[in-house]
Design an enzyme around this catalytic site. Structure first.
Site, PDB file in Angstrom:
ATOM      1  N   GLY A   1       0.798  -1.225   0.000  1.00 66.74           N
ATOM      2  CA  GLY A   1       0.000   0.000   0.000  1.00 66.74           C
ATOM      3  C   GLY A   1       0.826   1.268   0.000  1.00 66.74           C
ATOM      4  O   GLY A   1       2.046   1.232  -0.066  1.00 66.74           O
ATOM      5  N   SER A   2       0.108   2.411   0.090  1.00 65.65           N
ATOM      6  CA  SER A   2       0.707   3.732  -0.102  1.00 65.65           C
ATOM      7  C   SER A   2       1.657   4.133   1.028  1.00 65.65           C
ATOM      8  O   SER A   2       1.594   3.591   2.131  1.00 65.65           O
ATOM      9  CB  SER A   2      -0.411   4.765  -0.240  1.00 65.65           C
ATOM     10  OG  SER A   2      -0.201   5.862   0.604  1.00 65.65           O
ATOM     11  N   THR A   3       2.526   5.112   0.740  1.00 65.40           N
ATOM     12  CA  THR A   3       3.499   5.579   1.730  1.00 65.40           C
ATOM     13  C   THR A   3       2.816   6.229   2.928  1.00 65.40           C
ATOM     14  O   THR A   3       3.440   6.390   3.970  1.00 65.40           O
ATOM     15  CB  THR A   3       4.473   6.612   1.131  1.00 65.40           C
ATOM     16  OG1 THR A   3       3.703   7.653   0.548  1.00 65.40           O
ATOM     17  CG2 THR A   3       5.373   6.003   0.108  1.00 65.40           C
ATOM     18  N   GLY A   4       1.542   6.597   2.789  1.00 66.59           N
ATOM     19  CA  GLY A   4       0.789   7.098   3.932  1.00 66.59           C
ATOM     20  C   GLY A   4       0.728   6.054   5.051  1.00 66.59           C
ATOM     21  O   GLY A   4       0.518   6.391   6.213  1.00 66.59           O
ATOM     22  N   GLY A   5       0.944   4.792   4.698  1.00 64.74           N
ATOM     23  CA  GLY A   5       0.921   3.703   5.680  1.00 64.74           C
ATOM     24  C   GLY A   5       1.961   3.878   6.777  1.00 64.74           C
ATOM     25  O   GLY A   5       1.735   3.494   7.932  1.00 64.74           O
TER      26      GLY A   5
END
Lengths: 414, 137
Positions: free
Chosen positions: B63-67
């Site tokens: 998943g995204s780097t926001g993770g």
């Protein structure tokens, strides 16, 4: 990984806790990607500058770094925020989001960032040199800086770009290395492209097929403009995750076909004709009727040339009473538009220039519901890609001319 | 009988805790509620389970780097795992664990993922890069 004595000192915490933590992130990323060493960077464009992306957690982390004395070693610009920092209230960006946003922007500023909040830093004061190693986030800006300028960056996320700014280092892997900048797929383009949206359509079609590979474009008989290259990169990075492309005879690493492929053969060749273009435009149009509530131009943020064209088409005219027009731009570009009288023309017609934000990274849902907008027209393939899924908007995609007509009539002409 | 699994250290720290194991990759952004530490991704093997205080074992993050920020927030709220063990490192999880100072070991043998069961005790040594598994009797 081989570190210099200075890098070892950073890792040992001799330059403060934020720098230590940031160096730890860079070293571990380097280990994952088998980097042999660090590369010095002096230029960062920071993704995760909007609280829509960073959230409460990211904001707290950035604040913690700032409170503990974190200080950017690089020239650092910020990507779009959750709302227009000056006019958020009248546009309708929610107060709690903006409160958090001002904390996030403040923490980045405290560490030395320039809060230009734009996805086009390359026309707003952040222009690296050819061959320079940088750490940039924002997919459209990454594609532009790698491809058009020929600087070198990987696709940085929020935390890794923050770590690069705090240490002035990135691990040496990916697009920093010559071997990963070689063209992989040849795109043979029929010569019918006329304006920025045409390049967005092309990019959207190609990105979907090549995904993260490096496409090489061939066949334009005129030199694409800055706006066209901006749209091409943004679209390539939304249907795919392209970080680097070459245009033969135009971008600096592709003076000719052989240089673009460094003597290797393309993995495959794609042929782009009017047929593919028409099908792609059709895919990006997702609407039932023809009513347009909002026209959004400037994804990525508008250049002064684009604003000039909008103003020229709106001079002395009024928008349809039920249709809004947002022209998104970086603050320095808007300042120039103010001076040139374009802002006045656009506002007198009933539109507005919005700074610091965009539909993709802003607290958009709240604003759309405040104004009762349920359909959007744009000349950006990137925005048309996100609009139906993110906010459930009926979406119209066409040229700038189509969009201006829609703003004036409130209807999309097929 | 305990068994030692040798891997590679990512974040240092020595902790001991109860195991929570997922045979499938884990996505933090949108997949985990930072207010509770509970996995909320529909259809995920850990759906409805809390990672709070657990030694969290899964193949790899996705998943995204926001993770990364989400791992940090979950931990900052006191709902994070006490250690993370992955078969392979991914940038999002690695960066999140460094931000949150959660001891982390990667590149352990796949056998650990197959053998370990929820409720087993594991000792993670983020200095030595080892995981010692004590099966529940």
């Amino acid at each position: 990984m081989k570190l210099t004595p200075e890098e070892e000192r950073m890792l040992a915490g001799e330059m403060g806790e934020p720098c230590r933590k940031a160096m730890e992130i860079q070293v571990q990323l380097g280990e994952i990607y088998n980097a042999e060493r660090m590369i010095e960077v002096k230029n960062v464009h920071m993704p995760g500058s909007s609280v829509v992306v960073a959230g409460k957690a990211g904001t707290r982390f950035v604040e913690e770094m700032a409170d503990k004395g974190g200080c950017f070693k690089t020239f650092t610009t910020l990507n779009p925020a959750a709302g227009d920092l000056d006019k958020w209230e009248e546009i309708g960006f929610p107060e709690d989001d903006m409160d958090l946003q001002f904390r996030l922007t403040g923490a980045y500023r405290k560490m030395g960032a320039v809060p230009c909040h734009t996805c086009t830093p390359y026309i707003a004061g952040n222009t690296p040199a050819f061959g320079e190693h940088v750490a940039w986030g924002e997919s459209s800006a990454i594609a532009f800086v790698n491809s058009v300028i020929g600087a070198r960056t990987n696709r940085e996320g929020g935390p890794s770009a923050l770590a690069a700014a705090l240490t002035g280092r990135v691990p040496a892997y990916g697009y920093h290395l010559d071997e990963n900048r070689v063209g992989q797929v040849l795109i043979d383009v029929d010569n019918f492209l006329k304006e920025p949206a045409d390049f967005g359509t092309l990019g959207y079609w190609v990105g979907k097929i090549v995904q993260e590979k490096v496409p090489v474009f061939w066949g334009f008989n005129t030199r694409p403009s800055l706006e066209e290259l901006k749209m091409l990169g943004a679209a390539l990075a939304s249907s795919g995750s392209v970080a680097l492309f070459h245009v033969v005879g135009v971008t600096p690493e592709a003076p000719n076909l052989e240089a673009a492929f460094k003597g290797y053969k393309p993995e495959f060749t794609l042929h782009y004709t009017k047929h593919e273009a028409a099908k792609t435009v059709q895919t990006l149009n997702k609407h039932k009727g023809n009513r347009v509530d909002l026209v959004a131009i400037g994804c990525p943020h508008s250049s002064i040339t684009e604003i000039r064209e909008i103003a020229a088409n709106l001079c002395g005219k009024k928008l349809s009473a039920n249709t809004g027009l947002w022209v998104m731009a970086a603050l320095p570009i808007k300042t120039m538009a103010d001076r040139l009288g374009y802002t006045k023309i656009i506002e007198e017609a009933g539109g507005r220039i919005i700074c610091d934000t965009c539909p993709v990274l802003g607290s958009t849902a709240a604003v759309l519901s405040k104004w009762g907008y349920s359909s959007l027209a744009t000349n950006s393939a990137k925005l048309a890609h996100y609009s139906p899924g993110s906010w459930n908007l009926e979406t119209y995609y066409g040229t700038l001319d189509d969009c201006i007509k829609a703003a004036l009539t409130g209807r999309w002409a097929e | 009988m305990s068994k030692v699994y040798a891997g590679k250290k990512v974040v240092s720290g020595v902790v001991r805790g109860e195991v929570l194991v997922s045979p499938e990759p884990l996505c933090f952004l949108g997949g985990v509620d930072p207010e509770t530490g509970i996995v909320v991704e529909k259809g995920h093997p850990l759906e409805g389970r809390s990672m709070r205080g657990k030694v969290l074992i899964f193949p790899i993050g996705r998943g995204s780097t926001g993770g990364s920020y989400l791992i940090y927030e979950t931990a900052a709220n006191g709902n994070g795992p006490c250690a993370v063990v992955n078969l392979k490192p991914d940038p999002v999880t690695v960066v999140g664990c460094i931000m949150a100072q959660i001891p982390m070991v990667v590149y352990v043998d796949e056998e650990l993922l197959k053998t370990a069961k929820d409720g087993d005790i594991a000792e993670v040594d983020g200095e030595a890069g080892t995981v010692v598994l004590y099966p529940k009797i």
